[in-house]
Design a protein around this motif. Sequence first.
Motif, short mmCIF file in Angstrom:
data_model
loop_
_atom_site.label_atom_id
_atom_site.label_comp_id
_atom_site.label_asym_id
_atom_site.label_seq_id
_atom_site.Cartn_x
_atom_site.Cartn_y
_atom_site.Cartn_z
N TYR A 181 2.52 5.01 0.17
CA TYR A 181 2.41 6.20 1.02
C TYR A 181 1.73 7.32 0.24
CZ TYR A 181 5.71 4.33 4.48
OH TYR A 181 6.32 3.59 5.45
N THR A 237 5.02 -2.44 -9.76
CA THR A 237 4.56 -3.48 -8.83
C THR A 237 3.08 -3.78 -9.08
OG1 THR A 237 5.93 -2.27 -7.25
CG2 THR A 237 4.73 -4.18 -6.42
N TRP A 249 14.79 -2.62 -8.63
CA TRP A 249 14.60 -1.18 -8.53
C TRP A 249 14.80 -0.51 -9.88
CZ3 TRP A 249 12.02 0.18 -4.67
CH2 TRP A 249 11.97 1.49 -4.24
N TRP A 250 13.93 0.41 -10.24
CA TRP A 250 14.07 1.13 -11.51
C TRP A 250 14.83 2.43 -11.34
CZ3 TRP A 250 12.53 -0.23 -16.39
CH2 TRP A 250 11.70 -1.35 -16.49
N HIS A 271 4.46 7.00 -9.46
CA HIS A 271 5.40 7.02 -10.59
C HIS A 271 5.59 5.59 -11.10
CE1 HIS A 271 8.50 5.53 -7.86
NE2 HIS A 271 8.15 6.48 -7.01
N MET A 323 15.61 7.97 -9.46
CA MET A 323 14.40 8.72 -9.81
C MET A 323 14.24 9.95 -8.91
SD MET A 323 10.79 6.98 -10.55
CE MET A 323 11.36 5.32 -10.58
N HIS A 342 10.88 -7.44 -5.89
CA HIS A 342 11.42 -7.18 -7.23
C HIS A 342 12.49 -6.09 -7.19
CE1 HIS A 342 9.35 -3.37 -7.66
NE2 HIS A 342 8.19 -3.93 -7.41
N ASP A 401 13.07 -2.75 -1.45
CA ASP A 401 13.27 -1.80 -0.35
C ASP A 401 12.52 -2.17 0.91
OD1 ASP A 401 10.96 -1.34 -1.93
OD2 ASP A 401 10.70 0.66 -1.05
N ILE A 402 11.43 -2.91 0.78
CA ILE A 402 10.61 -3.18 1.97
C ILE A 402 10.53 -4.68 2.27
CG2 ILE A 402 9.30 -1.03 1.89
CD1 ILE A 402 7.07 -2.43 0.42
N GLY A 452 7.70 3.35 -10.58
CA GLY A 452 8.05 2.33 -9.58
C GLY A 452 6.78 1.70 -9.03
N HIS A 453 5.83 2.55 -8.64
CA HIS A 453 4.55 2.02 -8.12
C HIS A 453 3.80 1.28 -9.22
CE1 HIS A 453 5.16 5.97 -5.88
NE2 HIS A 453 5.41 5.04 -4.99
N ASP A 488 -1.26 3.71 2.13
CA ASP A 488 -0.78 3.71 3.50
C ASP A 488 -0.85 5.16 3.97
OD1 ASP A 488 0.64 3.24 5.81
OD2 ASP A 488 2.40 2.37 4.84
N ILE A 531 0.90 -1.16 0.00
CA ILE A 531 0.00 0.00 0.00
C ILE A 531 0.93 1.21 0.00
CG2 ILE A 531 -2.09 -1.05 0.89
CD1 ILE A 531 -1.21 -0.14 3.70
N TRP A 589 4.17 0.59 10.48
CA TRP A 589 4.32 -0.68 9.76
C TRP A 589 3.42 -1.78 10.31
CZ3 TRP A 589 5.93 -2.09 5.14
CH2 TRP A 589 6.75 -1.21 4.42
N GLY A 648 8.66 -4.14 -3.64
CA GLY A 648 10.00 -3.79 -4.09
C GLY A 648 11.00 -4.28 -3.05
#
Length: 650
Positions: free
Chosen positions: A18, A30, A293-294, A24, A301, A291, A264-265, A26-27, A55, A16, A230, A262
């Motif tokens: 933020y 996914t 990262w772009w 963009h 970015m 997955h 990152d999390i 990236g979102h 979120d 979810i 979280w 991604g």
Amino acid sequence: MGDPPAAKTFYVTTPIYYVNDVPHIGHAYTTLSADVLARYHRLRGREVFFLTGTDEHGQKVQRSAAEQGLEPIELADRTVERFQAIWEALHISNDDFIRTTEPRHRRAVEAIFRRIDEAGDIYPGEYEGLYCVPCETFWTELQVGEGGCPSCGRPVETVREKSYFFRMSRYEKRLLEHIERHPEFIQPESRRNEILSFVRQGLKDLSISRTTFDWGLPVPTDPSHVLYVWFDALTNYLTAPGLGTDPERFERIWPADVHLIGKDILRFHAVYWPTFLMAAGLPLPRVVFGHGWWTVEGQKMSKSLRNVVDPLWLIETYGVDAVRYFLLREVSFGADGDFSHRAFIGRLNADLANDLGNLLSRTVGMIQKYCDGVVPEPSEETALEVAFRERAEAVMVAQDGFMAQCAFQKALINIFELVAAANKYVDETAPFKLAKREADRPRLRTVLYTLAEGLRFLRLLTDPYMPTTAAKIGCQLGIPALEPGRPFNEVSRWGGTEGGQTIHEGPKLFPRIEEDRAVAIHEEVARLADAEEAPPEEDAVEEIGIEEFQRVSLRTARIVAAEPVPKSKKLLKLTVEVGGGEQRQLVAGIAQDYTPEALVGKSVVVVTNLKPARLMGVESQGMVLAGETPEGKVVLATFDEPLEPGCVVK
Ligand code: ME8
């Protein structure tokens, strides 16, 4: 991912997002990958539940809203609209959209909190630590060291406050065992190894409440605390299936088949989340896939660069299915990727316009011309048909395996190998020659049937990735969308149509992006990328020293010949004399404002030490200087008095 029980609803989620950021690519990436899985399983007749959402709690959102003079919920409402508009434009088929500010979410969070509390895994204590607000993450001193937040590099804040803790340490062994026993749980494998080594270093208890701000859900047993964002956010995956509101439905949907996120999390999903669930006595998700990262045009970015990959702009510029195709075809799902417009245009032209688009238009065109627009019935197969049919069947069968590993890129490569095989089959069977002899008519009918059937396969195969394109293929071939109730394994069998249906010739599936338009897109991209970084005042232009300026070699030059560059509206090829008898070939974007004849004999200024570049296949060995009026008219820089070629300009 292994095989889930067939009757269970296939449940796929995205993070979810933020609400302090704008959506963009990236979102979009996914969410798109989740959409492909959802469409894939729906097409095969499975019940699917596809969840995405936002979120909306936490310090980061609260601060961001305050900076904009908004209440957090106002910021959330605005951003949610933007996300939803993008999902609609991208043809995302989510079944639900969860917002953490909804009452149903509060009920689910209360339910999981109470379960964990009842298990004795929540206790009050005092928290002292380092916190990064932008990442909403606690760090240890060792992790922070000199460099600030290990994730984003920004300064961290020291936080000391009363807090409730989750006894995460208690689940260290069980989590390790689970990861070890279920190799599919964390994917791809490199990420699984990262998490394994993280957990092996030991799990500490986790602070799950805060008292220093109030934009969050209250701790059910102590409303003077708000829950760690979280804890709140991860629970969304339980809310939407019905935890705390609809136990039967919850039973049918939970656990998730795959959480797509991604990298990152990953830690939140592969360490915190499963331990919360263990403590609550709930089953764990089957797969967490982190997955890659772009980056954009080779760079991180940044805010301004995001403009050039604004999903709505991309969809408007290239079309929704081209965007869907590119994102999943360009890089392997677990790996990092770079978004470049050059690569985008290349792929669109080669794979979609040329290979797939031409295959459809030539097949439909030949059926129109040779069979009065009716797909013929086949007669005897030769080895060529058998080989093509077997290939098509193999591609159809291979998809399950690719989907089980979220191997979207491999799946698309495999599907487009079938497109290439079909184009090759046209070349080998040469239907236009068969059409010339009456005796070859039965053979011609078999060939055209085989192509139509191959395209029907491609319609099914491309549907999850490019649903609009798949529908267009179906429509042009005169085949209905999936007949309700007809099982997929029947529809996906070779010979699933007998022929006899009327085709409908239609427009091209994907118009090629011609070089001129590509140049215009690159210019637009450069303009957008500069827009936010461009200094508002002229005196704010970055200063450079004289030495830097002197590195540019500027010379006078005389234009001795000029001619249009074939197939380009903007470009002219110039031959210029740059002194000492040397001639250079330049390509200049001035065709709309100068005729070749008007240029010959003119004195101009040329950059002579620019790296050669190719424009529309023509080499340019320098650059002519020109100014531009506000309306976009190009005016060449010349001199007050005539100057011989080769003079230094400074
Ligand atoms: O982390 N490349 O939300 P978020 C690839 N609210 N994917 C990218 C990307 C990029 N450059 N940038 C973003 C949060 N993403 C939390 C999640 S879930 C319970 C809570 C995608 O808005 C990728 O999926 O920061 C990444 O994990 C997610 O956006 C982060 O979104």
